[in-house]
Enzyme design. Structure first.
Site, PDB file in Angstrom:
ATOM      1  N   ASP A 101     -43.674  20.619 -81.503  1.00 55.74           N
ATOM      2  CA  ASP A 101     -44.636  19.773 -80.812  1.00 55.74           C
ATOM      3  C   ASP A 101     -46.005  19.766 -81.490  1.00 55.74           C
ATOM      4  O   ASP A 101     -46.276  20.522 -82.422  1.00 55.74           O
ATOM      5  CB  ASP A 101     -44.767  20.173 -79.341  1.00 55.74           C
ATOM      6  CG  ASP A 101     -44.841  18.954 -78.431  1.00 55.74           C
ATOM      7  OD1 ASP A 101     -45.252  17.891 -78.925  1.00 55.74           O
ATOM      8  OD2 ASP A 101     -44.479  19.065 -77.251  1.00 55.74           O
ATOM      9  N   HIS A 102     -46.841  18.906 -80.990  1.00 57.41           N
ATOM     10  CA  HIS A 102     -48.159  18.670 -81.590  1.00 57.41           C
ATOM     11  C   HIS A 102     -49.231  19.267 -80.706  1.00 57.41           C
ATOM     12  O   HIS A 102     -49.320  18.940 -79.522  1.00 57.41           O
ATOM     13  CB  HIS A 102     -48.376  17.157 -81.743  1.00 57.41           C
ATOM     14  CG  HIS A 102     -49.640  16.811 -82.450  1.00 57.41           C
ATOM     15  ND1 HIS A 102     -50.829  16.600 -81.797  1.00 57.41           N
ATOM     16  CD2 HIS A 102     -49.907  16.631 -83.766  1.00 57.41           C
ATOM     17  CE1 HIS A 102     -51.776  16.302 -82.676  1.00 57.41           C
ATOM     18  NE2 HIS A 102     -51.240  16.313 -83.873  1.00 57.41           N
ATOM     19  N   ILE A 103     -50.048  20.129 -81.291  1.00 55.51           N
ATOM     20  CA  ILE A 103     -51.112  20.786 -80.542  1.00 55.51           C
ATOM     21  C   ILE A 103     -52.352  19.894 -80.552  1.00 55.51           C
ATOM     22  O   ILE A 103     -52.660  19.231 -81.541  1.00 55.51           O
ATOM     23  CB  ILE A 103     -51.431  22.165 -81.149  1.00 55.51           C
ATOM     24  CG1 ILE A 103     -50.155  23.008 -81.233  1.00 55.51           C
ATOM     25  CG2 ILE A 103     -52.490  22.881 -80.329  1.00 55.51           C
ATOM     26  CD1 ILE A 103     -49.493  23.260 -79.905  1.00 55.51           C
ATOM     27  N   ASP A 104     -53.092  19.891 -79.452  1.00 56.32           N
ATOM     28  CA  ASP A 104     -54.279  19.045 -79.354  1.00 56.32           C
ATOM     29  C   ASP A 104     -55.307  19.410 -80.428  1.00 56.32           C
ATOM     30  O   ASP A 104     -55.416  20.582 -80.828  1.00 56.32           O
ATOM     31  CB  ASP A 104     -54.915  19.188 -77.972  1.00 56.32           C
ATOM     32  CG  ASP A 104     -54.018  18.643 -76.874  1.00 56.32           C
ATOM     33  OD1 ASP A 104     -53.283  17.682 -77.158  1.00 56.32           O
ATOM     34  OD2 ASP A 104     -54.034  19.173 -75.755  1.00 56.32           O
ATOM     35  N   HIS A 141     -46.731  10.884 -86.174  1.00 60.19           N
ATOM     36  CA  HIS A 141     -47.753   9.893 -85.891  1.00 60.19           C
ATOM     37  C   HIS A 141     -48.489   9.595 -87.183  1.00 60.19           C
ATOM     38  O   HIS A 141     -48.430  10.355 -88.138  1.00 60.19           O
ATOM     39  CB  HIS A 141     -48.720  10.378 -84.812  1.00 60.19           C
ATOM     40  CG  HIS A 141     -49.552  11.541 -85.232  1.00 60.19           C
ATOM     41  ND1 HIS A 141     -49.025  12.770 -85.491  1.00 60.19           N
ATOM     42  CD2 HIS A 141     -50.878  11.650 -85.436  1.00 60.19           C
ATOM     43  CE1 HIS A 141     -49.979  13.604 -85.833  1.00 60.19           C
ATOM     44  NE2 HIS A 141     -51.126  12.952 -85.823  1.00 60.19           N
TER      45      HIS A 141
END
Length: 448
Positions: free
Chosen positions: A326-329, A365
């Protein structure tokens, strides 16, 4: 000192993966600043520092005695209300040859048409747009002498400094040093990011040397001069009003990580006594004023306090990221933050994107469909991101309005809407499958 073959070229520091590389796995003595930095510093963030160019100058047990040693003047610089809570109370005591009030009065200067401070929509000199805007690098003048102050250009912002709430983003383009000239920003704090060329900055607290890959914070009300030791310079400025930059909370990260306190460096006292004409430029409410005096503003022999300019080398940033999925903020890249009156949303964040390893399967993205498709279709390789470069971001919870200078600049360019035309409709390719699922759902619902 480190061996002579270790990072002797200043540009090498902009290519290293992390500052830890400079220590050569412990085979050379560790060092805290780049090899070409000529100054000494004190280490720590928000510390109550003490610095004396002449030992024994600062009075102990009191700040403003009846008589200061060497006939110096005691002068307090206060950045917060006297009754502000102790943990956020900012002040400094300076012991100087002549007090700051010793000058020959103020003269209002003509408006700098390239700067702006009022970003309220009622101002006819600002513009609002929902379009994604960007600017190519602004040119450094060649035909005329332009120093740091005259080379200030405002791009965008929000709010107004007289309301003590808001921020502005500027660029500076300079090709000459400030000569017998100092600058005071009475509106807010400057976070300065040089992109080309080093800055040799003299402040009332002492000198600071800043190069590309480093940042420097000059607080409100502090006089400083910018010299260009290696030629023309260009960079970016984030200015905040009614607040101050601080380190973001670490939360579950624990005690260490991101920008560590001890990597921030503040100057040590260095004074000069010179009876000669000086020009002091003040910025107040976005307007510029001029005063003159017949002595150097940098005659501070000693000082103590926690309201002190400081710098930070972005190559020392400790990245924290996803090591699974997943992608961390992007908040994990925050170096400094400035609070707003909304406690849930910072007025401004300064983030850095320095070299790091990408080792996780992230949500794909990108800026165009090709990048999205490539990341979606192919297994992610173990790779280094931002190799030999440092990117940064000025981020805010507030909407920005654009200045005349930036809006009408030939450097402005908008994202071409056609760049999104290649974002194909993949969903419709699954129409038959979707219809079958929906039909089955409808059938099951009719029997329930």
């Amino acid at each position: 000192m480190p061996s002579t073959d270790s990072l002797s070229d200043p540009e090498e520091y902009q290519k290293i993966f992390h500052w830890a590389e400079t220590q050569k796995d412990g085979t050379i003595p560790s060092f805290n600043t780049r090899r070409n930095d000529p100054y000494d510093y004190q280490s720590g963030f928000g510390n109550a520092f003490t610095s004396e160019a002449i030992p024994g100058t600062i009075p102990h047990g009191q700040n403003s005695p009846r008589t200061v040693r060497f006939g110096l003047y005691a002068e307090q610089m206060t950045a917060t209300a006297f009754v502000a809570p102790r943990h956020c109370n900012k002040k400094a005591w300076l012991y100087r040859v002549r007090p700051a009030v010793a000058h020959q009065g103020f003269t209002e200067l003509p408006d700098n048409k390239d700067t702006e401070a009022n970003f309220l929509p009622l101002n006819p000199r600002i513009h609002i747009s929902p379009t994604q805007l960007a600017w190519h690098p602004f040119d450094i003048p060649e035909s005329e002498e332009v120093d740091f102050v005259s080379g200030l250009k405002t791009v965008a912002g929000s709010g107004d400094p007289t309301l003590r709430e808001g921020l502005a983003t500027h660029v500076y383009v300079a090709n000459t040093s400030m000569k017998k000239k100092a600058f005071v920003n009475s509106d807010g704090e400057f976070l300065i990011v040089p992109q080309q060329g080093a800055l040799d900055i003299q402040t009332e607290f002492g000198p600071i040397f800043v190069q590309p890959g480093e940042i420097v914070i000059i607080q409100r009300g502090i006089r400083f001069s910018v010299n260009l030791p290696d030629g023309p310079s260009r960079g970016y400025i984030l200015e905040v009003w009614g607040t101050q930059f601080e380190l973001p909370e670490l939360g579950p990260l624990g005690a260490n990580g991101l920008a560590n306190d001890r990597d921030f460096l503040s100057p040590v006292a260095q004074y000069e006594v010179a009876q000669e004409p000086w020009e002091i430029i003040y910025k107040l409410g976005g307007k510029f004023f001029r005063s003159t005096q017949n002595h150097s503003p940098y005659d501070v022999v000693a000082w103590h306090g926690n309201y002190v300019p400081y710098k930070y080398d972005l190559t020392k940033f400790v990245n924290v990221g996803s090591i699974s999925v997943d992608h961390i903020d992007p908040s994990i890249f925050c170096v400094l933050t400035a609070k707003s009156r909304d406690l849930t949303a910072p007025l401004a964040d300064f983030l850095t994107f320095s070299p790091r390893w990408d080792v996780a399967s992230l949500v794909p993205h990108g800026v165009a469909y090709e990048e999205f498709k490539d990341a979606t279709d192919n297994a992610p390789p173990a790779m280094q991101i931002s190799k030999a470069s440092i990117a940064f971001m000025f981020e805010s919870c507030r909407p920005f309005t654009i200045t005349d200078y930036a809006w009408n600049s030939k450097k402005k360019h908008e994202h071409e809407p056609k760049m999104w035309d290649s974002l194909v409709d993949n969903f419709s390719k699954h129409a038959k499958e979707v219809d079958e699922i929906l039909a089955k759902k409808a059938k099951n619902h009719s029997f329930s």
